[in-house]
Structure formats: structure tokens, C-alpha cells
Design an enzyme around this catalytic site. Structure first.
Site, PDB file in Angstrom:
ATOM      1  N   GLY A   1      63.977  41.772  13.766  1.00  0.00           N
ATOM      2  CA  GLY A   1      65.060  41.381  14.658  1.00  0.00           C
ATOM      3  C   GLY A   1      66.046  42.507  14.856  1.00  0.00           C
ATOM      4  O   GLY A   1      66.375  43.233  13.907  1.00  0.00           O
TER       5      GLY A   1
ATOM      6  N   LEU B   1      72.629  41.660  16.541  1.00  0.00           N
ATOM      7  CA  LEU B   1      73.737  42.246  15.783  1.00  0.00           C
ATOM      8  C   LEU B   1      73.421  42.326  14.297  1.00  0.00           C
ATOM      9  O   LEU B   1      73.714  43.334  13.641  1.00  0.00           O
ATOM     10  CB  LEU B   1      75.013  41.441  16.004  1.00  0.00           C
ATOM     11  CG  LEU B   1      75.725  41.709  17.325  1.00  0.00           C
ATOM     12  CD1 LEU B   1      76.975  40.857  17.426  1.00  0.00           C
ATOM     13  CD2 LEU B   1      76.081  43.173  17.474  1.00  0.00           C
TER      14      LEU B   1
ATOM     15  N   GLY C   1      70.321  42.306  12.731  1.00  0.00           N
ATOM     16  CA  GLY C   1      69.225  43.212  12.455  1.00  0.00           C
ATOM     17  C   GLY C   1      69.547  44.666  12.748  1.00  0.00           C
ATOM     18  O   GLY C   1      69.218  45.558  11.953  1.00  0.00           O
TER      19      GLY C   1
ATOM     20  N   HIS D   1      77.404  23.154  22.759  1.00  0.00           N
ATOM     21  CA  HIS D   1      78.541  23.903  23.312  1.00  0.00           C
ATOM     22  C   HIS D   1      79.100  23.144  24.511  1.00  0.00           C
ATOM     23  O   HIS D   1      78.349  22.757  25.405  1.00  0.00           O
ATOM     24  CB  HIS D   1      78.092  25.304  23.726  1.00  0.00           C
ATOM     25  CG  HIS D   1      79.220  26.269  23.872  1.00  0.00           C
ATOM     26  ND1 HIS D   1      80.203  26.120  24.834  1.00  0.00           N
ATOM     27  CD2 HIS D   1      79.541  27.397  23.196  1.00  0.00           C
ATOM     28  CE1 HIS D   1      81.068  27.116  24.736  1.00  0.00           C
ATOM     29  NE2 HIS D   1      80.692  27.905  23.741  1.00  0.00           N
TER      30      HIS D   1
ATOM     31  N   SER E   1      82.017  31.085  28.739  1.00  0.00           N
ATOM     32  CA  SER E   1      82.636  31.401  27.454  1.00  0.00           C
ATOM     33  C   SER E   1      83.685  30.384  27.027  1.00  0.00           C
ATOM     34  O   SER E   1      84.469  29.882  27.845  1.00  0.00           O
ATOM     35  CB  SER E   1      83.287  32.785  27.532  1.00  0.00           C
ATOM     36  OG  SER E   1      84.077  33.034  26.402  1.00  0.00           O
TER      37      SER E   1
ATOM     38  N   ARG F   1      84.084  22.895  19.068  1.00  0.00           N
ATOM     39  CA  ARG F   1      83.044  22.642  20.066  1.00  0.00           C
ATOM     40  C   ARG F   1      82.440  21.247  19.960  1.00  0.00           C
ATOM     41  O   ARG F   1      82.165  20.594  20.964  1.00  0.00           O
ATOM     42  CB  ARG F   1      81.947  23.697  19.940  1.00  0.00           C
ATOM     43  CG  ARG F   1      82.411  25.071  20.343  1.00  0.00           C
ATOM     44  CD  ARG F   1      81.390  26.146  20.034  1.00  0.00           C
ATOM     45  NE  ARG F   1      81.843  27.437  20.535  1.00  0.00           N
ATOM     46  CZ  ARG F   1      81.174  28.565  20.395  1.00  0.00           C
ATOM     47  NH1 ARG F   1      80.026  28.575  19.727  1.00  0.00           N
ATOM     48  NH2 ARG F   1      81.641  29.693  20.891  1.00  0.00           N
TER      49      ARG F   1
ATOM     50  N   ARG G   1      79.800  25.474  13.955  1.00  0.00           N
ATOM     51  CA  ARG G   1      80.328  26.840  13.942  1.00  0.00           C
ATOM     52  C   ARG G   1      81.523  26.961  14.873  1.00  0.00           C
ATOM     53  O   ARG G   1      81.466  26.535  16.031  1.00  0.00           O
ATOM     54  CB  ARG G   1      79.246  27.851  14.376  1.00  0.00           C
ATOM     55  CG  ARG G   1      79.778  29.273  14.430  1.00  0.00           C
ATOM     56  CD  ARG G   1      78.695  30.267  14.768  1.00  0.00           C
ATOM     57  NE  ARG G   1      78.163  30.113  16.106  1.00  0.00           N
ATOM     58  CZ  ARG G   1      78.759  30.535  17.229  1.00  0.00           C
ATOM     59  NH1 ARG G   1      79.943  31.112  17.168  1.00  0.00           N
ATOM     60  NH2 ARG G   1      78.181  30.369  18.396  1.00  0.00           N
TER      61      ARG G   1
END
Length: 648
Positions: A42, A45, A47, A268, A286, A339, A444
Site C-alpha cells: 500500500g 499516506l 504506506g 458520512h 468535505s 458524522r 471516526r
């Protein structure tokens, strides 16, 4: 086998655990690092940062990605920002507050020690990224700018307009390229991991398929690091890139790595609604838009009917006839609730008949008030590229009419179980970023995915992996001719040949859509016992149809995307089944896992801390056998457990 769930959390005060642990673990000298090989699977970010860091330390690193370039990893899709406790806004932020918000946002279902460490190293991430030249937004005086995200009452999110993930990935990619040029890292693009190779109980390599040629290849190493993201595409429609999949992690699960909290999938709230039956993915708007955008539906159902029939425009509905329902229900946080809370609130309004598009599955995200208060230029400066993206997709100008949004599958909090060192239950196999379970609990918080990926890759794994590798200095290079490699390659080829030989009548996408519909209906925003039992049976029926009736065109020895998709769907059936089984077992509502039988009178999550305050870690017991559940108790010694409250 329960003794495998040893978290190795160090003793001592919370704020000193990581420092103490780093002092206690063993290190590998520079000369010895050159003797050791590490595989990183991977190049997002997690990996890319891990490969760059390990290469800079002097290890021999092989890094694999399924795309034609690491720059195409799904991390580029992250828009809104990355969290850190710098307190640049002087609004009383701190490492502890970031830690507390993350634990609370995850509905008290994550490890204290891991989350505190994440908050602790967050500031170093920003310093490193600034040194790399990441073009973070800045205030007039030159200080880095911050904005707010859901679930918090301070501004701690650093951003580069709506391209934060892309800019951060470019920084990590540049660091990795530097190591490729030095020769410490060797990159293998267009290679997909098909299996993990275990020798004497330890991870010693992987089997890959060269996506361009179909060649099955063997690679050995003293340790394997998995950084392959989440499994959200089990739902077919999600905000994930089409290539994103859970297969690498699933193969590790089948080789003995426990899979933790698979039912924790994040919905989300600000996704562009589904607009057709032929759609293959969804586009996220976003969460940063909720800083200035206000979410509402009409108060009157006659206005809803007119909107659906295109008789009026949203902007024509007067202010007094708008229900800003998040501000009404959660006055302390308003539009910036977490969320999962925002998603369920949108579903509740739409289920009640107030959805504003033709399907009744949309609410408004409106910038009218912000434009009047701040001016169009300020809004354009903050969100311009996001507004352009929305207009290109929907042909609606969000400066003049509100955006339409609706919840969609986004991120998976579950993943491979790891200890404090980020090692799975297989010695020598590490999991970082979204493919492990460790930091986010049941939900999250926005802008924390980029934080976790870079924390794991830059500042945690490079320390902890040395403790394991310090025992491997005298170990020779891994022999890829070993019988374990031979057996793993043989099974991978048999699986491919089986799929190519079926020659049924349904395409992979047809069957994947059917699975996705089942998952969304029964294991989506709302779940109940009857539905979960039903879907487990339905998934088995669909799996059998797949094995009898899928049509995979082409051959193995060529570029074959249908074969790639079929291999991943093969695993999605199993992942979906385990998600449903885990959701059935967890008879409580927490975070993104919402059991309709377990809710408050106001429709909020109702946890059962007495019976379910644990990490559910599932062990594979063989084909056709039920997995075994192991429980890692969660202990809160530094935070007072409470019902999540975003109202005051």
C-alpha cells in the site's frame, strides 16, 4: 488462543507511556538495518510514509501498490484537513482535548493508550509536513490556519483548501521517491497482493499478481507491513476509489490475523446523493463545508412536494419555513456534530417525508447565510474548488442554490487487530492506517484519518518494528523457493483459474451491486436482529450464485480488470458476512453501529457498557466454520465514561 490478544500497553501515567515504551524497546544499529528486508503493501499516506521512513533508516524496503503510481492512492481523495493539537487559534486546545474528543467521538470503544499517543504525535506531523513544503492555508500574519470539524468545539484542523489529502500524499511520495533514488526502497506499482506467506508462524512474504502481465510473483522479507486501507467497497456504492478493497487484509485474516470490530463502518453525512442505477461510486463533499454551511429541510411538506416537482427553487423558501434541524436538536455543536449523529439525523428527516430531491433521500447544505455574513470572496477562498466540483457533477451553482447531500458509506473503523506496537496476532505482520482497528472506536472524527496514517507511518511504526527486527539480524534472506511460498502461489493460481472457468451469465458488477444493496439495507445506517440474521443467509445465497454464475472475461496472463474485481468480490462476500455477524453479536448502539432495538427515546445511540465495552476480535477457524470471538476489554482510567452529549 485468547492469549494472543496481548495489547502490550506500557505501564505508567498515560502521558508517559509512549516515551517510556520507546526507551524500553530494542533498536537495530544502522549497519544491521542493511541486513533486514521489509515489505510494505500500500502506498497511501500510511504506506508511503512508512516506506519512506523505513528506507531513510536504512532498511531494505519493497513497496507495492495496485495503481500505476503511488500518487493515485485513495488518500488523495481526503479533502478537508488533518487534525493536530497546536492550539494556534488560542481556543484552549491541547493534546488531552484532542485525545478526549477522539475517545468521545468513537463512543468509548477505542483504546486510551493508542488514542493518546496519536494525539501526542499529531503536532510533529504538522512540523514535518511544513518542512516538506505542504501548502497549508495560512492566516494573514503567516501562521497556519485552522478550521473546525465535527465533534469538537475548537479549531484544530489544518488544510490545503479541499485538497489536503493530495498535498500530504505528494509530500510522502516525494520522501519515498528520495529513498527509491538512494536504493533503500524498491517500488512495485501495478502489483496486487494475493496472499500472505507464513513460515514457522511468522509473516515472511507475500504472493502478488502483476496487474499488467498477470504474472504471479513471490517476495520475501523479515517483516510485512499492511497499509491497504479499508473495506467500505463491500457496499459497492461508497466514497472510496473503485480500486479500494479489503482483500489483502482478508487474506491475512485467513492466515491467522484477528479481525477486530468489523461492524464499525462510518456513514458520512455530506455525500452527493445517488442519481442513477448505473452509478458506480459516490462523491464526497468535505466535512469542512459544515463550518459555514447550514443543513436544513423545509418545515412544510407542501414545500417538499413543490421541490420534488421542480415547481420552486430551494432559495425561494423563506427563512421562517426552514428547519435547521441540527441546530435545533444539538444547539452546542449545531452543524458540527459528529458524522454518525449528523447522518442519522438526516435519515430521520428523510424517513419522516422531508427529503428534498426526487427520491426523497437528500437534505440541503446551504451557504446563503455565510455568503451574506462573510462575502462570496471569502467562501470562494475557503471552498472554491469544492464548489466547482459540486457544480460539475450536479449542474447546480452552490453559490446561488444550496447543495443537496445525503449520507453514504465512507470509512471503516474496524480492521486487523493490532497491539500497541501495531503488530497483528501474526508475528512479523504489522497493520497501519485504516486497515487496523486501533484508534477510532465506533466512529471516526473528521480529519483524523490523515492524522492516523501519517502518525503510524512516520512516527510510530519506525520505532516499534525495530523491537521485532532486533531478533532477526542473524536470520538469512528469506528463501522464496520454500514450500510455504510454493503452496501459497499454488492456491492463488487455483483461485484465479476457478473464477475464469465458471463462465456464467452475470457480470461481477451485477453481483457486487446485489451484495451492496443487501449490505446497505441490512447492515447500513440502521440494523436489527431480524435483518442481520436475514442478510447472513442472503449473502450465502449470493455467494453461491457468484461461484456458479459469474462471468469473468479474458485470461490471467493479461491486463484484466474483470478478474481483479472478481478476486476482490470473492472476499467481499466473506467480509460482509463477518460484518453482519459482528453487528448481530454487538447488542448495543454505539457510534456508526446503530441497532434500532437499542436507542434512546430521542433516537440517539444507547450503549451497553456493562456487556460490550470490549474490542471484538474474530479468529478465522476454517472454511465453512464459524469464526471464534475473542474479547479485549477496554479500560478507561483517564476519562470518565459518559453518554455522548452534543446538545449542551
Amino acid at each position: 488462543m485468547a492469549d494472543k490478544l496481548i495489547s502490550h500497553i506500557p505501564d505508567g501515567p498515560l502521558a508517559e507511556k509512549w516515551t517510556k515504551h520507546k526507551a524500553d524497546i530494542r533498536v537495530v544499529s544502522p549497519n544491521n538495518k542493511r541486513k533486514l528486508d521489509i515489505i510494505v503493501v500500500g502506498t497511501g499516506l500510511g504506506g508511503a510514509s512508512a516506506a519512506a521512513s523505513l528506507g531513510a533508516l536504512g532498511y531494505n524496503v519493497k513497496v507495492f501498490c495496485i495503481s500505476d503510481s503511488p500518487r493515485r492512492a485513495h488518500s488523495i481523495a481526503a479533502q478537508g484537513g488533518i487534525n493536530a493539537a497546536k492550539n494556534y487559534q488560542n481556543d484552549n486546545d491541547s493534546v488531552y482535548r484532542l485525545f478526549y474528543d477522539t475517545i468521545k467521538g468513537g463512543d468509548y470503544r477505542s483504546r486510551e493508550a493508542n488514542v493518546y499517543r496519536l494525539a501526542e504525535v499529531s503536532n510533529k506531523i504538522i512540523d514535518l509536513c511544513v518542512a516538506q513544503g505542504i501548502p497549508f492555508a495560512r492566516e494573514y500574519g503567516g501562521l497556519l490556519a485552522n478550521r473546525s470539524f465535527g465533534g469538537v468545539q475548537v479549531s484544530r484542523t489544518f488544510y490545503a483548501r479541499g485538497q489536503t489529502g493530495q498535498q500530504l500524499l505528494l509530500g510522502a511520495y516525494a520522501e519515498m521517491n528520495k529513498e527509491i533514488a538512494r536504493g533503500t526502497v524498491k517500488s512495485y506499482p501495478r502489483h496486487e497482493m494475493l496472499d500472505l506467506v507464513i513460515i514457522n508462524g511468522e509473516a515472511k512474504g507475500i504472493i502478488t499478481r502483476n496487474i499488467e502481465t498477470g504474472e504471479i510473483e513471490r517476495f520475501g522479507a523479515h517483516a510485512v507491513v499492511l497499509a491497504t486501507g479499508g473495506y467500505g467497497n463491500v457496499y459497492f456504492l461508497s466514497t472510496n476509489a473503485m480500486n479500494s478493497n479489503g482483500s489483502a487484509a482478508w487474506q491475512c485474516y485467513k492466515k491467522g490475523a484477528y479481525f477486530a470490530n468489523p461492524c464499525f463502518a462510518q456513514i458520512h453525512p455530506t455525500c452527493i446523493p445517488v442519481h442513477g442505477k448505473q452509478q458506480c461510486k459516490l462523491t464526497l463533499m468535505s466535512e469542512s463545508l459544515r463550518n459555514d454551511g447550514r443543513i436544513w429541510v423545509p418545515k412544510k411538506k407542501e414545500d417538499v412536494a413543490k421541490l420534488r416537482n421542480n415547481q420552486i427553487k430551494p432559495s425561494q423558501i423563506p427563512e421562517e419555513d426552514r428547519d435547521y434541524y441540527l441546530e435545533r436538536r444539538y444547539p452546542a455543536f449545531g452543524n458540527l456534530v459528529p458524522r454518525d449523529v449528523a447522518s442519522r439525523a438526516a435519515k430521520e428527516r428523510c424517513d419522516a417525508g422531508y427529503g428534498v430531491n426526487e427520491t426523497g433521500l437528500a437534505v440541503f447544505l446551504d451557504f446563503k447565510t455565510a455568503i451574506e455574513r462573510l462575502g462570496k470572496d471569502v467562501i470562494t477562498d475557503r471552498y472554491g474548488n469544492l464548489f466547482q466540483m459540486y457544480q460539475k457533477i450536479t449542474d447546480s451553482n452552490p453559490y446561488e442554490e444550496p447543495m443537496m447531500i445525503y449520507p453514504a458509506i465512507h470509512y471503516t473503523m474496524g480492521g486487523l487487530w493490532v497491539d500497541y506496537d501495531l503488530m497483528t496476532t501474526i508475528p512479523g505482520l504489522y497493520a497501519i492506517g485504516e486497515c487496523n482497528f486501533s484508534d477510532h472506536g465506533g466512529n471516526r472524527l473528521g480529519a483524523s484519518a490523515l492524522m492516523q496514517g501519517l502518525a503510524d507511518g512516520y512516527f510510530i511504526l519506525p520505532y516499534t518494528i525495530g523491537d521485532y527486527l532486533s531478533h532477526k539480524i542473524q536470520e538469512p534472506k528469506i528463501d522464496t523457493n520454500a514450500p510455504e511460498f510454493e503452496e501459497a502461489e499454488k492456491k492463488a493460481k487455483e483461485k484465479i483459474n476457478k473464477l475464469l472457468s465458471i463462465k456464467g451469465k452475470k457480470t461481477v458488477d451485477e453481483l457486487h451491486k446485489e451484495l451492496g444493496n443487501l449490505m446497505w439495507e441490512y447492515v447500513g445506517m440502521a440494523r436489527d436482529e431480524k435483518g442481520l440474521k436475514t442478510v447472513i443467509s442472503k449473502i450465502e445465497d449470493l455467494r453461491q450464485e457468484f461461484l456458479k454464475n459469474v462471468y469473468v472475461d479474458g485470461a490471467n496472463d493479461q491486463f484484466n480488470q474483470e478478474l481483479e474485481k472478481a478476486l476482490r468480490l470473492y472476499d467481499f462476500f466473506d467480509i460482509g458476512e463477518l460484518m453482519a455477524q459482528d453487528a448481530l453479536n454487538r447488542k448495543e448502539s454505539c457510534g456508526g453501529h446503530f441497532r434500532t432495538e437499542m436507542q434512546t427515546p430521542e433516537g440517539e445511540t444507547k450503549r451497553d457498557d456493562e456487556n460490550y465495552m470490549y474490542v471484538a476480535a474474530w479468529e478465522y477457524k476454517g472454511k465453512g466454520e464459524d469464526p471464534e470471538l475473542h474479547k479485549e476489554p477496554l479500560k478507561y482510567e483517564n476519562i470518565k465514561i459518559a453518554v455522548r452529549n452534543y446538545k449542551d
